[in-house]
Design a protein around this motif. Structure first.
Motif, PDB file in Angstrom:
ATOM      1  N   LEU A  84       0.874   4.114  -2.834  1.00 16.33           N
ATOM      2  CA  LEU A  84       0.586   5.531  -2.550  1.00 16.33           C
ATOM      3  C   LEU A  84       1.738   6.422  -2.991  1.00 16.33           C
ATOM      4  O   LEU A  84       1.534   7.511  -3.540  1.00 16.33           O
ATOM      5  N   LYS A  85       2.971   5.918  -2.788  1.00 12.85           N
ATOM      6  CA  LYS A  85       4.148   6.697  -3.174  1.00 12.85           C
ATOM      7  C   LYS A  85       4.186   6.891  -4.690  1.00 12.85           C
ATOM      8  O   LYS A  85       4.446   7.992  -5.189  1.00 12.85           O
TER       9      LYS A  85
ATOM     10  N   LEU B 223       0.843  -1.208   0.000  1.00 11.34           N
ATOM     11  CA  LEU B 223       0.000   0.000   0.000  1.00 11.34           C
ATOM     12  C   LEU B 223       0.874   1.253   0.000  1.00 11.34           C
ATOM     13  O   LEU B 223       0.625   2.223  -0.723  1.00 11.34           O
ATOM     14  N   LYS B 224       1.955   1.193   0.795  1.00 20.49           N
ATOM     15  CA  LYS B 224       2.881   2.328   0.880  1.00 20.49           C
ATOM     16  C   LYS B 224       3.511   2.614  -0.499  1.00 20.49           C
ATOM     17  O   LYS B 224       3.566   3.758  -0.949  1.00 20.49           O
TER      18      LYS B 224
ATOM     19  N   LYS C  56       1.630   6.796  -6.681  1.00 20.53           N
ATOM     20  CA  LYS C  56       0.474   7.576  -7.149  1.00 20.53           C
ATOM     21  C   LYS C  56       0.605   9.063  -6.796  1.00 20.53           C
ATOM     22  O   LYS C  56       0.360   9.931  -7.614  1.00 20.53           O
ATOM     23  N   PHE C  57       1.023   9.331  -5.557  1.00 16.01           N
ATOM     24  CA  PHE C  57       1.031  10.729  -5.104  1.00 16.01           C
ATOM     25  C   PHE C  57       2.423  11.319  -4.920  1.00 16.01           C
ATOM     26  O   PHE C  57       2.560  12.482  -4.574  1.00 16.01           O
TER      27      PHE C  57
ATOM     28  N   ARG D 169       5.811  12.704   0.069  1.00 14.34           N
ATOM     29  CA  ARG D 169       5.253  13.880   0.733  1.00 14.34           C
ATOM     30  C   ARG D 169       6.034  14.225   1.975  1.00 14.34           C
ATOM     31  O   ARG D 169       6.638  13.375   2.551  1.00 14.34           O
TER      32      ARG D 169
END
Ligand SMILES: Cc1cc2nc3c(=O)[nH]c(=O)nc-3n(C[C@H](O)[C@H](O)[C@H](O)COP(=O)(O)OP(=O)(O)OC[C@H]3O[C@@H](n4cnc5c(N)ncnc54)[C@H](O)[C@@H]3O)c2cc1C
Ligand code: SF4
Ligand code: SF4
Ligand code: SF4
Length: 386
Positions: A379-380, A375-376, A382-383, A386
């Motif tokens: 997300l990394k 999941l990490k 995709k986004f 941060r």
């Protein structure tokens, strides 16, 4: 006599067992299923042959990799597309084994038995040799194999032996000089061998879905050559694709101890030919890239070059010069050993105590930790960071 006090100093090649004239050595497996020699002191006469034949424990000189050095390699693909499809990379090994059996010789390589145990077998026809195709990412059982190779050589046969670099080194050390002219050897760039015991348990676990009829450690039909997924085929025709073994393999958590101290790097290869996946082929020879598979071959001796020339009519061969820094980036195990995961010892202890499912959940892809990591990464990607 041989005595293993430090497990990283024994690769389990079985040369000492084969060499013992009094059959005083038995190979016994540890918790992870890796074999080590044990001496029956009542049979041992102290001749020291077992110590002298052990190549792994000899002094090895490994030159450090230099960024500027060039290495001559070949990018190779078998001209027969069906051979490429059933081989792990470009199917070069089948062309070599075909050549040996055509001359009446015998071939030794690793197969997956009906019991799903990986072991070395002997073949004398091209049909039998087909079982050697494909990488089996687990240490193979070598019981009795070195002596059979020697018998074939004594009977005047040409022999082709394929195996890990340490198995080849052990065999070369065991076979006397006078018989070696007819022995041809092929090894591969070796990341290390995973645990046979974990593999056995994993196959047993997958048996809960039905009766497993065949397995594939790295199934090319599931996304192509560059994708690594294991597959299980069942008697009812269903196929299940998983990544549990691959995840544990590349985590370097269940490799044999000796694989972190492997001396068989470039410049210290004992085989006549070294084969490998040609990772990075797109950068150096784009026309040989693709999802079918391309082998990299390094000729380590004139005998190896000669065998390759004999097999050349059935191969598409592109000679290339690549830098050691390219190899270090794309296929580092040609130049250095795998670095173990920090929990290697803990894995072994907990596997012994709690079994396969526990370690597969904790360090493999079966538990929440792996899902959280996935999941990490998602997300990394995709986004962004941060
Ligand atoms: C444990 C292991 C680690 C590897 N690590 C790397 C790596 O880091 N980098 C890389 O480029 N390539 C690695 N390879 C080699 C690679 O996966 C292919 O085997 C190679 O590219 C040859 O493909 P091919 O199509 O020419 O041969 P194939 O026809 O697929 O033949 C494979 C040959 O390997 C032998 N073999 C298969 N499994 C075993 C085994 N368990 N023990 C001994 N011999 C075996 C067979 O006898 C056969 O001769 C590894 C292979 C194994 C088994
Ligand atoms: S490395 Fe091979 S020859 Fe040496 S002790 Fe281990 S099994 Fe025996
Ligand atoms: S010392 Fe000789 S007899 Fe004893 S185990 Fe080694 S090879 Fe066998
Ligand atoms: S990494 Fe070295 S010690 Fe381990 S199986 Fe491969 S050749 Fe043998």
């Amino acid at each position: 006599m041989i005595s293993i006090k430090d497990k990283s100093l024994c690769c389990g090649c079985s040369a000492c067992q084969a060499a013992c004239p009094h059959d005083a050595i038995e190979m016994r497996t540890d918790v992870l299923g890796f074999p080590y020699p044990y001496v029956d002191v009542d049979r041992c006469v102290g001749c020291g042959l077992c110590v002298r034949v052990c190549d792994f424990q000899k002094e090895h000189v490994c030159e450090p990799a230099s960024a500027s050095s060039q290495v001559t390699v070949s990018a190779i693909r078998n001209k027969d597309a069906s051979v490429v499809a059933s081989s792990q990379s470009g199917g070069v090994f089948s062309a070599l084994s075909d050549e040996i059996v055509r001359k009446g010789g015998t071939v030794y390589g690793a197969v997956i038995g009906d019991d799903f145990v990986v072991r070395h077998e002997r073949a004398s026809t091209a049909v039998e040799c087909a079982a050697f195709r494909g990488s089996k990412y687990v240490q193979s059982d070598m019981d009795g194999v070195f002596r059979r190779v020697r018998e074939d050589l004594q009977a005047g046969k040409e022999v082709l032996f394929s195996g890990t670099p340490c198995q080849v080194a052990g065999l070369q050390s065991y076979i006397p000089d006078r018989l070696r002219t007819s022995l041809h050897t092929v090894d591969f760039i070796c990341h290390g061998v995973p645990s046979p015991a974990v593999w056995k348990d994993y196959v047993g676990y997958m048996g809960r879905y039905g009766s497993v009829s065949s397995v594939c450690f790295r199934d090319k039909s599931e996304g192509g050559w560059k994708i690594h997924k294991e597959s299980f085929l069942y008697d009812d025709g269903k196929k299940r694709v998983r990544e549990t073994f691959r995840v544990l393999f590349y985590k370097n958590i269940m490799l044999r101890h000796s694989c972190s101290a492997c001396p068989y790097h470039l410049g210290n290869r004992k085989a006549d030919l070294t084969i490998a996946d040609f990772w990075g082929i797109g950068e150096v020879c784009p026309e040989m890239d693709g999802d079918k598979g391309t082998s990299m071959v390094i000729a380590d001796s004139d005998k190896g070059r000669h065998l390759l020339e004999e097999a050349a009519p059935s191969l598409d061969i592109r000679p290339l010069a690549v830098s050691e820094s390219f190899l270090l980036r794309k296929n580092p195990n040609l130049l250095r050993s795998s670095k173990f995961y920090k929990d290697r010892e803990r894995f072994e202890r907990e596997y012994d105590r709690y079994g396969f499912l526990h370690v597969a959940r904790k360090w493999g892809d079966m538990g929440w930790r792996y899902k959280a990591w996935q999941l990490k990464v998602f997300l990394k990607n995709k986004f962004g960071k941060r």
